[in-house]
Design a protein around this motif. Structure first.
Motif, PDB file in Angstrom:
ATOM      1  N   ALA A 173       0.835  -1.205   0.000  1.00 50.91           N
ATOM      2  CA  ALA A 173       0.000   0.000   0.000  1.00 50.91           C
ATOM      3  C   ALA A 173       0.871   1.256   0.000  1.00 50.91           C
ATOM      4  CB  ALA A 173      -0.932  -0.009   1.207  1.00 50.91           C
ATOM      5  N   PHE A 174       1.937   1.230   0.781  1.00 48.65           N
ATOM      6  CA  PHE A 174       2.851   2.380   0.814  1.00 48.65           C
ATOM      7  C   PHE A 174       3.523   2.572  -0.544  1.00 48.65           C
ATOM      8  CE2 PHE A 174       6.803   4.586   1.323  1.00 48.65           C
ATOM      9  CZ  PHE A 174       6.565   5.526   2.307  1.00 48.65           C
ATOM     10  N   ASN A 175       4.053   1.484  -1.099  1.00 48.41           N
ATOM     11  CA  ASN A 175       4.780   1.591  -2.361  1.00 48.41           C
ATOM     12  C   ASN A 175       3.887   2.013  -3.522  1.00 48.41           C
ATOM     13  OD1 ASN A 175       7.171   0.885  -1.119  1.00 48.41           O
ATOM     14  ND2 ASN A 175       7.103  -1.256  -1.747  1.00 48.41           N
ATOM     15  N   GLU A 176       2.625   1.581  -3.503  1.00 51.38           N
ATOM     16  CA  GLU A 176       1.694   1.999  -4.555  1.00 51.38           C
ATOM     17  C   GLU A 176       1.403   3.494  -4.472  1.00 51.38           C
ATOM     18  OE1 GLU A 176      -1.705  -0.469  -4.087  1.00 51.38           O
ATOM     19  OE2 GLU A 176      -0.679  -2.312  -4.763  1.00 51.38           O
ATOM     20  N   ARG A 177       1.407   4.014  -3.253  1.00 55.18           N
ATOM     21  CA  ARG A 177       1.066   5.421  -3.052  1.00 55.18           C
ATOM     22  C   ARG A 177       2.277   6.349  -3.233  1.00 55.18           C
ATOM     23  NH1 ARG A 177      -3.228   8.002   0.007  1.00 55.18           N
ATOM     24  NH2 ARG A 177      -3.997   5.897   0.414  1.00 55.18           N
ATOM     25  N   PHE A 178       3.450   5.897  -2.747  1.00 62.37           N
ATOM     26  CA  PHE A 178       4.598   6.796  -2.695  1.00 62.37           C
ATOM     27  C   PHE A 178       5.790   6.335  -3.547  1.00 62.37           C
ATOM     28  CE2 PHE A 178       2.407   7.362   1.448  1.00 62.37           C
ATOM     29  CZ  PHE A 178       2.042   8.685   1.293  1.00 62.37           C
ATOM     30  N   GLY A 179       5.632   5.235  -4.253  1.00 65.97           N
ATOM     31  CA  GLY A 179       6.741   4.734  -5.066  1.00 65.97           C
ATOM     32  C   GLY A 179       7.419   3.550  -4.396  1.00 65.97           C
ATOM     33  N   PRO A 180       8.244   2.801  -5.149  1.00 66.51           N
ATOM     34  CA  PRO A 180       8.890   1.584  -4.626  1.00 66.51           C
ATOM     35  C   PRO A 180      10.023   1.926  -3.667  1.00 66.51           C
ATOM     36  CG  PRO A 180       9.646   2.021  -6.848  1.00 66.51           C
ATOM     37  CD  PRO A 180       8.574   3.037  -6.570  1.00 66.51           C
ATOM     38  N   VAL A 181       9.651   2.149  -2.409  1.00 64.53           N
ATOM     39  CA  VAL A 181      10.605   2.675  -1.427  1.00 64.53           C
ATOM     40  C   VAL A 181      11.020   1.627  -0.390  1.00 64.53           C
ATOM     41  CG1 VAL A 181      10.899   4.405   0.401  1.00 64.53           C
ATOM     42  CG2 VAL A 181       9.711   5.002  -1.722  1.00 64.53           C
ATOM     43  N   ILE A 182      10.085   0.784   0.038  1.00 62.23           N
ATOM     44  CA  ILE A 182      10.391  -0.183   1.098  1.00 62.23           C
ATOM     45  C   ILE A 182      10.187  -1.609   0.596  1.00 62.23           C
ATOM     46  CG2 ILE A 182      10.126   1.275   3.127  1.00 62.23           C
ATOM     47  CD1 ILE A 182       7.224   0.597   3.262  1.00 62.23           C
ATOM     48  N   VAL A 183      10.880  -2.537   1.221  1.00 65.19           N
ATOM     49  CA  VAL A 183      10.949  -3.919   0.757  1.00 65.19           C
ATOM     50  C   VAL A 183       9.745  -4.722   1.260  1.00 65.19           C
ATOM     51  CG1 VAL A 183      12.319  -6.043   0.834  1.00 65.19           C
ATOM     52  CG2 VAL A 183      13.452  -3.814   0.672  1.00 65.19           C
ATOM     53  N   VAL A 184       9.170  -5.524   0.391  1.00 60.52           N
ATOM     54  CA  VAL A 184       8.053  -6.403   0.749  1.00 60.52           C
ATOM     55  C   VAL A 184       8.612  -7.648   1.446  1.00 60.52           C
ATOM     56  CG1 VAL A 184       6.112  -7.750  -0.103  1.00 60.52           C
ATOM     57  CG2 VAL A 184       6.749  -5.611  -1.261  1.00 60.52           C
ATOM     58  N   PRO A 185       8.206  -7.912   2.692  1.00 64.77           N
ATOM     59  CA  PRO A 185       8.741  -9.072   3.412  1.00 64.77           C
ATOM     60  C   PRO A 185       7.930 -10.338   3.141  1.00 64.77           C
ATOM     61  CG  PRO A 185       7.332  -7.823   4.873  1.00 64.77           C
ATOM     62  CD  PRO A 185       7.329  -7.091   3.548  1.00 64.77           C
TER      63      PRO A 185
END
Length: 338
Positions: A173-185
């Motif tokens: 949800a974060f990456n869709e909103r703000f760009g590919p910033v954090i890693v999906v665990p």
């Protein structure tokens, strides 16, 4: 750049433990053994979650500090190597709380309330409608804990998989909103994700009174195992099934010779091996494992300052990593100020 939303070539692992007391065999089977297997394969962060422990220790916060040392001793005794892993205390990395605040508005209250792991924790601790707010925000806090270190792998028992899935949901949800910033665990679950308690209940736990601790004395271990249930709670009577027999589940985990376990199973099926003899076989296997762990723990216990030094050094390394992630997340959200 690291934090692209996909796994990097270097594996990064994150796990954590609540300092509610010394650790038990369930912790070892469900998580610690995986951590040991992963040492040297990439970065590994192991957190003692003292802030989370406040949810059921608020009447005696000082007990958390005492238990932090106990957990640190168990780490060292089982083979966690601070040269290959980074053990640290949650509260010494302030960026984790800051990331939790940033993530809080990315998920609905109803989604948090429906989380099965959180609901099980609330029920098991008997909170009911009086559960502290920290129990409800924990799932978001865990996302901060995992993502702060760009962790792509989270070694957990089966009961913790929903929390890792929740973390992956929020990260996407974060990456869709703000760009590919954090890693999906993703969750890394051992073949046996949960060791049953000595009373036959499916889960071992301090609050359930059915745990064998890594620090238990030999006489204590003996008493617990010789009184062990031979079937899981709720298992119907009928033909013997080793898959739901606590003694055989323990033997599969701790006996060094699988062929010998097969032979014990055959003898038990045929009635040649009694329940008492089966329990004694479990006792021998568990004591063979616990003896060296107990010896190492005793040696480290003579110098608790060494344990705390290890955790503080780990905290310095962890905070440097978390600070970089926090800065990256704030920048993606447009929260950098001139």
């Amino acid at each position: 750049m690291l934090g692209s939303g996909e796994r990097s070539s270097a594996r990064v692992l994150f796990t954590g433990d609540r300092p509610n007391g010394p650790m038990h065999l369930g912790h070892y089977v469900g998580s610690i053994r995986n951590r040991l297997a992963c040492q040297g394969q990439g970065e590994q962060y192991i957190m003692i979650a003292d802030h989370l422990a406040l949810t059921d220790n608020i009447d005696d916060p000082g007990s958390i500090a005492r238990n932090v040392v106990e957990v640190g001793l168990d780490y060292l005794a089982t083979g966690i190597d601070p040269r290959l892993s980074t053990p640290f205390i949650q509260s010494t990395v302030l960026e984790l709380a800051a990331l939790t605040t940033l993530y809080m508005n990315l998920v609905s209250a109803s989604y948090i309330l429906e989380n099965p792991t959180k609901n099980e924790e609330v029920s098991r601790r008997g909170f009911g409608d009086d559960a502290p707010a920290g129990m409800f925000t924990y799932s978001v806090s865990q996302v901060a804990d995992i993502t702060a270190f760009d962790a792509d792998s989270v070694p957990v028992g089966t009961d913790q998989v929903p929390l890792v899935e929740f973390s992956a949901h929020l990260v996407r949800a974060f990456n869709e909103r703000f760009g590919p910033v954090i890693v999906v665990p993703r969750a890394v679950v051992p073949p046996m994700g949960r060791l049953p308690g000595t009373d036959g209940r499916p889960k071992m736990g301090k609050s359930l009174g059915n745990a064998i601790y890594l620090s238990d004395a030999p006489d204590t271990v003996r008493e617990k195992i010789l009184g062990m249930a031979t079937r899981l709670t709720g298992t119907p009577d009928g033909e013997f099934d080793p898959a739901v027999s606590p003694p055989f589940l323990y033997l599969r985990e701790f006996h060094p010779d699988s062929a010998e376990v097969d032979a014990l199973e055959e003898r038990y099926r045929s009635g040649v091996l009694s329940d008492d003899a089966l329990r004694r076989a479990v006792l021998d296997a568990v004591e063979t494992f616990l003896g060296p762990v107990r010896d190492r723990r005793r040696a480290y216990a003579d110098d608790p300052a060494q344990v705390m030094a290890m955790l503080h050094e780990g905290g310095d390394r962890a905070r440097a990593k978390a600070a970089a992630t926090y800065d990256r997340v704030k920048a993606a959200m447009g929260l950098r100020y001139p």
